[in-house]
Design a protein around this motif. Structure first.
Motif, short mmCIF file in Angstrom:
data_model
loop_
_atom_site.label_atom_id
_atom_site.label_comp_id
_atom_site.label_asym_id
_atom_site.label_seq_id
_atom_site.Cartn_x
_atom_site.Cartn_y
_atom_site.Cartn_z
N LEU A 156 0.83 -1.20 0.00
CA LEU A 156 0.00 0.00 0.00
C LEU A 156 0.87 1.26 0.00
CD1 LEU A 156 -2.46 -1.22 2.76
CD2 LEU A 156 -2.94 -1.11 0.32
N CYS A 174 0.80 5.17 1.46
CA CYS A 174 0.15 6.12 2.36
C CYS A 174 0.28 7.51 1.74
CB CYS A 174 0.80 6.08 3.74
SG CYS A 174 0.13 7.35 4.85
N CYS A 196 0.87 -1.95 9.01
CA CYS A 196 1.05 -0.51 9.27
C CYS A 196 -0.30 0.21 9.33
CB CYS A 196 1.91 0.13 8.19
SG CYS A 196 3.64 -0.35 8.19
N THR A 197 -1.27 -0.28 8.52
CA THR A 197 -2.58 0.38 8.47
C THR A 197 -3.42 0.06 9.71
OG1 THR A 197 -3.62 -1.43 7.26
CG2 THR A 197 -2.63 0.35 5.95
N GLU A 198 -2.98 -0.89 10.51
CA GLU A 198 -3.67 -1.21 11.76
C GLU A 198 -3.07 -0.41 12.91
OE1 GLU A 198 -3.14 -5.42 11.98
OE2 GLU A 198 -4.39 -5.78 10.20
N HIS A 247 -0.73 4.20 10.79
CA HIS A 247 -1.35 4.70 9.55
C HIS A 247 -2.84 4.38 9.50
CE1 HIS A 247 2.53 5.69 7.60
NE2 HIS A 247 2.98 4.67 8.32
N ARG A 248 -3.43 4.01 10.63
CA ARG A 248 -4.83 3.55 10.69
C ARG A 248 -5.80 4.56 10.07
NH1 ARG A 248 -6.33 3.45 16.17
NH2 ARG A 248 -4.59 2.04 16.36
N HIS A 258 -5.02 7.07 8.07
CA HIS A 258 -4.44 7.72 6.88
C HIS A 258 -5.11 7.22 5.60
CE1 HIS A 258 -0.38 8.78 9.01
NE2 HIS A 258 -1.44 9.21 9.66
N ASN A 259 -4.93 8.00 4.55
CA ASN A 259 -5.45 7.66 3.22
C ASN A 259 -4.45 6.73 2.54
OD1 ASN A 259 -6.62 7.58 0.70
ND2 ASN A 259 -6.20 9.73 0.21
N THR A 260 -4.76 5.43 2.50
CA THR A 260 -3.86 4.46 1.86
C THR A 260 -4.56 3.83 0.65
OG1 THR A 260 -4.58 2.70 3.35
CG2 THR A 260 -2.60 3.90 3.98
#
Length: 197
Positions: A151, A153, A164-166, A169-170, A172-174
């Motif tokens: 992904l 970010c 990272c998105t958990e 960067h939860r 954030h626009n990914t």
């Protein structure tokens, strides 16, 4: 690997449909280049032929000839790139190492044709992220979570993994890396055409 390629030259030699170096490039009447097969697939089962990039519509299907000059430039570029690249070998081979055909970001290992076979056959392995062989595998793996960087970010302008998105960067626009790459190409194209005298 990216540093050995001239980034601007490399992008100019890529088809905007398949995002790979041109194969039998053809030029549309509006001046854009695509792989012959990519453009043919784009125009299959459609009444109206149009440019996939600028959306120019053609009254009849253009008779497309291979752009031999561009094809030679792409071939020259590939040969030059291959001379500067060291080969990636299979991590599994015992004794004489075979040349790798794919790198698995999930495993993380590079495989020759025979050792890649389970990834093409076993359902669980089919879900793994395979890419063209790379030497610098660490550039494609999240150093924090040891997972593939899949992904992008947009808030931090960096590649991230699903873990990272958990975390940080939860909110954030990914987006998938491939989507970001396509959008940047379109923006660059628009910027270049608007700034061309």
């Amino acid at each position: 690997m990216a540093s050995s390629r001239g980034p601007a030259l490399n992008e100019e030699l890529q088809c905007s449909i398949c995002l790979e170096e041109f194969t039998d490039p053809v030029t549309t009447p509006c001046g854009h280049n695509f792989c012959r097969t990519c453009l043919s697939k784009c125009w299959t089962n459609t009444q109206t032929c149009f440019c996939p990039l600028c959306k120019d519509t053609f009254s009849k299907r253009p008779d497309l000839k291979i752009n031999t000059t561009l094809r030679e430039v792409v071939q020259h570029f590939k040969e030059k790139l291959n001379l500067g690249e060291s080969e990636v070998f299979c991590d599994i081979c015992d004794g004489r190492k075979q040349k790798a055909v794919k790198t698995c970001l999930t495993c993380p290992s590079s495989y020759c044709e025979s050792h890649l076979e389970p990834h093409l056959r076993v359902p669980r392995l089919k879900k793994h992220k395979l890419i063209n062989p790379v030497e610098n595998l660490e550039d494609y793996i999240c150093q924090k979570h040891e997972r593939p960087l899949e992904l992008f970010c947009r808030d931090d302008q960096t590649c991230v993994c699903l873990s990272c998105t958990e975390g940080e960067h939860r909110t954030h626009n990914t987006v998938p890396i491939e989507e970001e790459s396509r959008e940047k190409k379109v923006k660059r194209y628009k910027h270049n055409t608007l700034n061309t005298p």
